[in-house]
Each structure stands twice: as C-alpha cells, then as structure tokens.
Design an enzyme around this catalytic site. Structure first.
Site, PDB file in Angstrom:
ATOM      1  CE  LYS A   1      -2.300  -2.782  -0.438  1.00  0.00           C
ATOM      2  NZ  LYS A   1      -2.405  -4.239  -0.357  1.00  0.00           N
TER       3      LYS A   1
ATOM      4  N   GLY B   1      -1.413 -14.974 -12.971  1.00  0.00           N
ATOM      5  CA  GLY B   1      -2.476 -14.928 -11.968  1.00  0.00           C
ATOM      6  C   GLY B   1      -3.093 -13.549 -11.845  1.00  0.00           C
TER       7      GLY B   1
ATOM      8  N   GLY C   1      -5.345 -12.657  -9.578  1.00  0.00           N
ATOM      9  CA  GLY C   1      -5.969 -12.513  -8.262  1.00  0.00           C
ATOM     10  C   GLY C   1      -5.619 -11.131  -7.724  1.00  0.00           C
ATOM     11  CB  VAL C   2      -6.199  -9.602  -4.405  1.00  0.00           C
ATOM     12  CG1 VAL C   2      -5.968  -8.255  -3.765  1.00  0.00           C
ATOM     13  CG2 VAL C   2      -7.675  -9.952  -4.374  1.00  0.00           C
ATOM     14  CB  ILE C   3      -1.014 -10.886  -5.087  1.00  0.00           C
ATOM     15  CG1 ILE C   3      -1.300 -11.056  -3.594  1.00  0.00           C
ATOM     16  CG2 ILE C   3       0.473 -10.644  -5.343  1.00  0.00           C
ATOM     17  CD1 ILE C   3      -0.483 -12.137  -2.899  1.00  0.00           C
TER      18      ILE C   3
ATOM     19  CB  VAL D   1       1.364 -20.488 -17.183  1.00  0.00           C
ATOM     20  CG1 VAL D   1       2.886 -20.538 -17.253  1.00  0.00           C
ATOM     21  CG2 VAL D   1       0.878 -19.056 -17.263  1.00  0.00           C
TER      22      VAL D   1
ATOM     23  NE  ARG E   1       0.393 -15.148   1.398  1.00  0.00           N
ATOM     24  CZ  ARG E   1       1.666 -14.739   1.370  1.00  0.00           C
ATOM     25  NH1 ARG E   1       2.139 -14.098   0.313  1.00  0.00           N
ATOM     26  NH2 ARG E   1       2.467 -14.949   2.399  1.00  0.00           N
TER      27      ARG E   1
ATOM     28  CG  HIS F   1     -23.903  16.732   1.788  1.00  0.00           C
ATOM     29  ND1 HIS F   1     -23.962  16.101   0.560  1.00  0.00           N
ATOM     30  CD2 HIS F   1     -23.880  18.060   1.529  1.00  0.00           C
ATOM     31  CE1 HIS F   1     -23.999  17.023  -0.391  1.00  0.00           C
ATOM     32  NE2 HIS F   1     -23.944  18.217   0.174  1.00  0.00           N
TER      33      HIS F   1
HETATM   34  P1  NAD Z   1      -5.563 -15.666  -5.566  1.00  0.00           P
HETATM   35  O1  NAD Z   1      -5.879 -17.060  -5.228  1.00  0.00           O
HETATM   36  O2  NAD Z   1      -6.487 -14.580  -5.150  1.00  0.00           O
HETATM   37  O3  NAD Z   1      -5.395 -15.527  -7.152  1.00  0.00           O
HETATM   38  C1  NAD Z   1      -4.534 -16.356  -7.894  1.00  0.00           C
HETATM   39  C2  NAD Z   1      -4.966 -16.346  -9.333  1.00  0.00           C
HETATM   40  O4  NAD Z   1      -4.007 -17.074 -10.086  1.00  0.00           O
HETATM   41  C3  NAD Z   1      -6.322 -17.018  -9.548  1.00  0.00           C
HETATM   42  O5  NAD Z   1      -7.145 -16.165 -10.296  1.00  0.00           O
HETATM   43  C4  NAD Z   1      -5.951 -18.290 -10.298  1.00  0.00           C
HETATM   44  O6  NAD Z   1      -6.948 -18.706 -11.205  1.00  0.00           O
HETATM   45  C5  NAD Z   1      -4.671 -17.879 -11.029  1.00  0.00           C
HETATM   46  N1  NAD Z   1      -3.787 -18.985 -11.379  1.00  0.00           N
HETATM   47  C6  NAD Z   1      -3.395 -19.994 -10.576  1.00  0.00           C
HETATM   48  N2  NAD Z   1      -2.564 -20.824 -11.240  1.00  0.00           N
HETATM   49  C7  NAD Z   1      -2.421 -20.314 -12.492  1.00  0.00           C
HETATM   50  C8  NAD Z   1      -1.704 -20.718 -13.649  1.00  0.00           C
HETATM   51  N3  NAD Z   1      -0.956 -21.823 -13.651  1.00  0.00           N
HETATM   52  N4  NAD Z   1      -1.793 -19.962 -14.762  1.00  0.00           N
HETATM   53  C9  NAD Z   1      -2.554 -18.835 -14.770  1.00  0.00           C
HETATM   54  N5  NAD Z   1      -3.261 -18.417 -13.709  1.00  0.00           N
HETATM   55  C10 NAD Z   1      -3.197 -19.138 -12.574  1.00  0.00           C
HETATM   56  O7  NAD Z   1      -4.085 -15.443  -5.009  1.00  0.00           O
HETATM   57  P2  NAD Z   1      -3.181 -14.154  -4.836  1.00  0.00           P
HETATM   58  O8  NAD Z   1      -3.613 -13.006  -5.681  1.00  0.00           O
HETATM   59  O9  NAD Z   1      -1.795 -14.669  -4.976  1.00  0.00           O
HETATM   60  O10 NAD Z   1      -3.449 -13.752  -3.331  1.00  0.00           O
HETATM   61  C11 NAD Z   1      -3.242 -14.701  -2.277  1.00  0.00           C
HETATM   62  C12 NAD Z   1      -4.186 -14.421  -1.136  1.00  0.00           C
HETATM   63  O11 NAD Z   1      -3.835 -13.208  -0.493  1.00  0.00           O
HETATM   64  C13 NAD Z   1      -5.624 -14.292  -1.589  1.00  0.00           C
HETATM   65  O12 NAD Z   1      -6.477 -14.996  -0.724  1.00  0.00           O
HETATM   66  C14 NAD Z   1      -5.881 -12.815  -1.509  1.00  0.00           C
HETATM   67  O13 NAD Z   1      -7.244 -12.512  -1.240  1.00  0.00           O
HETATM   68  C15 NAD Z   1      -4.957 -12.379  -0.379  1.00  0.00           C
HETATM   69  N6  NAD Z   1      -4.577 -10.979  -0.572  1.00  0.00           N
HETATM   70  C16 NAD Z   1      -5.516 -10.017  -0.355  1.00  0.00           C
HETATM   71  C17 NAD Z   1      -5.202  -8.705  -0.582  1.00  0.00           C
HETATM   72  C18 NAD Z   1      -6.255  -7.670  -0.361  1.00  0.00           C
HETATM   73  O14 NAD Z   1      -7.314  -8.017   0.144  1.00  0.00           O
HETATM   74  N7  NAD Z   1      -6.023  -6.417  -0.726  1.00  0.00           N
HETATM   75  C19 NAD Z   1      -3.941  -8.343  -1.044  1.00  0.00           C
HETATM   76  C20 NAD Z   1      -3.023  -9.340  -1.264  1.00  0.00           C
HETATM   77  C21 NAD Z   1      -3.353 -10.661  -1.022  1.00  0.00           C
END
Ligand code: NAD
Length: 461
Positions: free
Chosen positions: A48, A173, A175-177, A230, A261, A433
C-alpha cells in the site's frame, strides 16, 4: 505453565496475544522472524505504501484536470523504497510496544508443539493450557516447469525489493496480488501483461465489478490473457495455451508468480499432535477450535480467508472461546478491499453467489457520481456502487463498489451486513455530506425499490 501460547506474531497472533493478556491471562508469543508477519513486512503495508506513491505520480500527471499545471513527474524509486521501509519500521515498533504494554512475554524463537499443551523452542519448553497457531502463509509455487528455477521469476515478496522500474512484467495470476502489482507498475510505465487461467479476473469479486476493474486496468494499458494456462517458464519467457488452444509465448524483464498462497504447516508438530489438516490448511470450527482439545488456529494457516483483518478477528474469537466468552466468526460480513486505482471494496454475497444459492434478491447499480463529492474528488474518473438486498425484507446481503475511496467506507456496509440491517434501517442512518459514502446509502435505498431478480421468490428473509 501459562494460560496461552501463541505461535506467530502476524496480525492474527499478535492481536490475539495482546487481547488475551489484557483480559488478565498469562501469554507467551513465539516469533522466529519479524513482528507483524506478512501483512506488515511483505504484504498489506509495503504494497500500500508503494501504491500510494503510484497514486501521487498519477495525480501529478492528472493535476491539470483540477486546474493545476504540475509538469512531468519524476519517479525516485529509491525514495519510494526508503519511505516504505520507514513506514514498516514505525509500525513494527508499534507492535512491539503493544505487546509490551499488554504484558505479553515475547520469545523471538521458532516454536513447535511437542505434546498436548507443550511447546518447545531453543530456550526450553513451556506448558500452556491453550495453544493458538497463527503461522500464516507463503507464496504458492504451482508445478509449472521452470517456474521455480528461473532467476527472472519473483514472488510477491521479491518484487517489493526491485530497485528499478522494469520495462516489462508478465504476471501469472489475476488474483488480488497480481492486480495490485499490475496497477502499481503500469502507473510507472511498465508494459504489464497478466496471464490468468480462469475466464475472468479476480474470482473473489462480484463479476460485474471485476469487469469494470478489468476495463479500468486496460485503460492503464495492462494487457490480459484470460482462459490462458501457463505451461512452462523458460528464463524470461512465459509459455501458455490461450483461450483458442494456441501456444503463446511472452517475454518479460521480470515474471511475477501471483498464483496464490499456501498455509505454513510444516515444522510446527501439528501432525504428531494429531491436528486435522485439510487441503486449504488447519481445519477449525467457527470459533477457531481444531479437533485436538486445547489447540486452536486463526488466520492464513487455516486457509479460510487470507486477509489480515479477518485473521485478527479470528484470533480474538478464538481467545474469547477458549476463556469462556461466547463469540464466533461471521465470515460473510468480513469486508475486503483491492487497492488498485481505482480501488474496489466489497462485503457480503456476490450476485453470482445469490443466484447459485437460489436466493431471491433486489439489486441496484449506480454511478458513484450520485454523490456530489465524487465529482469534486475524482475529475474524469468513474465509479460504481452496487447493492444486493433480500427480496422480501430488504435485508442488505452484499455491497460491491469500485472507485473513489470506497475502501474507506466499506466498513459502513460491513456493519449493515453484520447487523442484518434492512433498507428501512439504512434510511435512518445519517451519512455525512458531502462524502462519497452517500452513494452507498443511495444505492441501498434504490435496491429496496428495484424489481426482484434471482431465485424463486420467498427464499430470502
Ligand atoms: P488468488 O488465489 O487470489 O489468485 C490467484 C490467481 O491465479 C487465480 O485467479 C488463479 O486462477 C490464477 N492462477 C493460478 N494458477 C495459475 C496458472 N498456472 N496460470 C494462470 N493463472 C493461474 O491469489 P493471490 O492473488 O496470490 O493472493 C493470495 C491471497 O492473499 C488471496 O487470498 C488474496 O485474497 C490475499 N490478498 C488479499 C489482498 C487484499 O485483500 N487487498 C492483497 C493481497 C493478497
């Protein structure tokens, strides 16, 4: 003999230890690394801090929208990294002070369970009435050939240490990260490509909001390959099979593995103690109890919700439960925020979840601009608020937002979900407001007026 021994000083462990000690119990907390865990050292806080710098950079570029000529911003990544280290260090001292003030005995050693109610570390063994495991998680390494060997591959910790903005980055990936780093580097001009095996980004988000986020990131020149698996990493190259089944190859100066993770379970003596381990992590009930009396767990090591604020609450629920204070976790009311620009925040059920459960609901989606402050603060930007309420009683079931500072007021929506408020309750709450949060009240009231959608009528309260 102590009342409680905690393994791990991340947000789950240190909050629980401090809370239990303030209740008057004797607590020992073991930590082999830095205080604050992943969140403080290589997760929430450093990322952040970096994203705040990216925001300052783009604010300079967009200053003319507000009538200010700021010129071309220049990035000093060294200064950005130094600020990150300073913030982390300040907060780390805060955790140490909290533990000291609360009367927690901190042991900076690796600990393992060696028998029922017994913990061992380098300095000896301690007997404890209760043990709370809060060992956290580490980046997962899926079995993709070459992923673990290539020096060009970074995980979410390694990428935080880059000293130069890369020309190109391939992220595995969405996801959020993956998305938060995509946003950070794209804002500084890196050519970012995200490869995701699902047919959508951010599977945890409501699909309608996730599509809007994807559009926003595309506008910032992030490229996406969805339904793309991949198959191999070869040095700087990522090889994948695209949605049409064709073999594709992408080169990046760096490759980020953001595929999820996994819980830290090894070396803790869990198996020998007979603790039930599932695929996601340590199996616990809604109070954090494992199958072994006296052993509890909270946070990422349980694999339920990998969020620092959830871990902290789970730890407190476990402490209350072990010392006879009725409490339980309500995961459905835990909010989450994706700190991209624009920010995304949500709490409660997604529309897809309601549909698949056959719950009848009413829905409203409004532009954030219904709140005047949004136009003041976010010149040239868009934002959306979405509310889902139950069909009959109008109970708030889910809120999903993108834009503005929605992460700052999702807590109001979390209170609505946690306290099972209905549209008419929300009508009575006065929102200040002018604030962007007024869009939240507006969308909930609109949802109450909307026609029913979803499953058969009468299934929701
Ligand atoms: P995630 O599980 O949220 O996302 C991983 C993504 O990678 C998924 O969409 C999945 O389909 C994809 N994926 C997996 N294997 C793959 C492959 N071989 N080829 C292509 N795509 C593939 O994991 P993350 O983003 O690494 O985050 C880990 C955890 O940490 C999550 O639970 C997340 O919510 C948490 N986190 C939260 C925040 C936040 O809330 N701001 C920030 C960072 C992490």
């Amino acid at each position: 003999m102590v009342d409680l021994a905690v393994i791990g000083a991340g947000p789950g462990g240190y909050e629980a230890a401090a809370y239990a000690a303030r209740l008057g119990t004797s607590v020992v907390l073991y930590e082999k690394g830095a205080l604050g865990g992943v969140c403080l050292n290589v997760g929430c806080i450093p990322t952040k801090t970096l994203l705040r710098s990216a925001r300052a950079f783009s604010d300079c570029r967009e200053a003319s929208r507000y009538g200010v000529q700021a010129g071309d911003p220049v990035l000093d990544l060294g200064a950005v990294q130094a600020r990150k280290r300073e913030v982390v260090s300040t907060l780390g001292k805060g955790v140490a002070a909290l533990l000291k003030q609360s009367g927690v005995t901190l042991v900076r050693e690796e600990a393992r369970i060696v028998g029922r109610g017994r913990i061992e570390s380098a300095s000896g063994a301690v007997d404890a009435s209760h043990i709370l495991v809060a060992s956290g998680s580490v980046p997962a390494l899926p079995p993709i050939p070459g992923l673990g060997d290539s020096p060009a591959v970074l995980d979410s910790s390694g990428i935080l240490e880059l000293t130069a903005v890369p020309a190109s980055l391939v992220i595995i990936g969405a996801g959020v990260i993956g998305l938060e780093f995509a946003c950070f580097f794209a804002e500084f001009g890196t050519s970012v490509t995200v490869v995701e095996m699902l047919d959508r980004i951010a599977p945890v988000l409501d699909a309608e909001i996730a599509r809007k986020l994807q559009g926003e990131l595309r506008r910032r020149k992030v490229a996406f390959h969805l339904s793309a698996r991949v198959t191999r990493v070869d040095g700087h190259a990522v090889l994948f099979t695209d949605a049409e089944g064709r073999e594709q190859r992408l080169e990046g100066e760096w490759v980020l593995n953001a595929t999820g993770r996994k819980p830290v379970l090894e070396g803790l003596g869990l198996e020998a103690a007979g603790v039930d381990l599932g695929r996601a992590g340590i199996r616990v009930d809604e109070c954090g109890r494992t199958n072994v009396p006296g052993i509890w767990a909270c946070g990422d090591c349980t694999g339920r919700m990998l969020l620092a604020h959830s871990a902290a609450r789970e730890g407190i629920v476990a402490v209350n439960s072990m010392f006879g204070r009725p409490d339980r976790m309500r995961f459905g009311a835990v909010p989450s925020v994706v700190y991209t620009h624009p920010e995304v925040a949500q709490v409660g059920a997604t529309e897809e979840a309601l549909r698949s459960r056959g719950v009848g609901y009413r829905k409203a989606v409004l532009p954030m601009g219904v709140a005047g402050r949004f136009l003041v603060e976010e010149a040239g930007r868009s934002g959306t608020v979405k509310a889902l309420v139950s069909e009959r009683r109008g109970q708030v079931l889910g809120v999903h937002m993108i834009g503005g500072s929605c992460g700052e007021f999702i807590a109001a929506a979390a209170a609505m979900v946690e306290l099972e408020l209905c549209v008419e309750d929300v009508r009575q709450i006065v929102f200040p407001h002018p604030t962007i949060s007024e869009a939240l009240k507006e969308v909930v009231l609109h949802a109450g007026q909307a026609s029913p959608s979803g499953g058969p009528a009468g299934q929701a309260g």
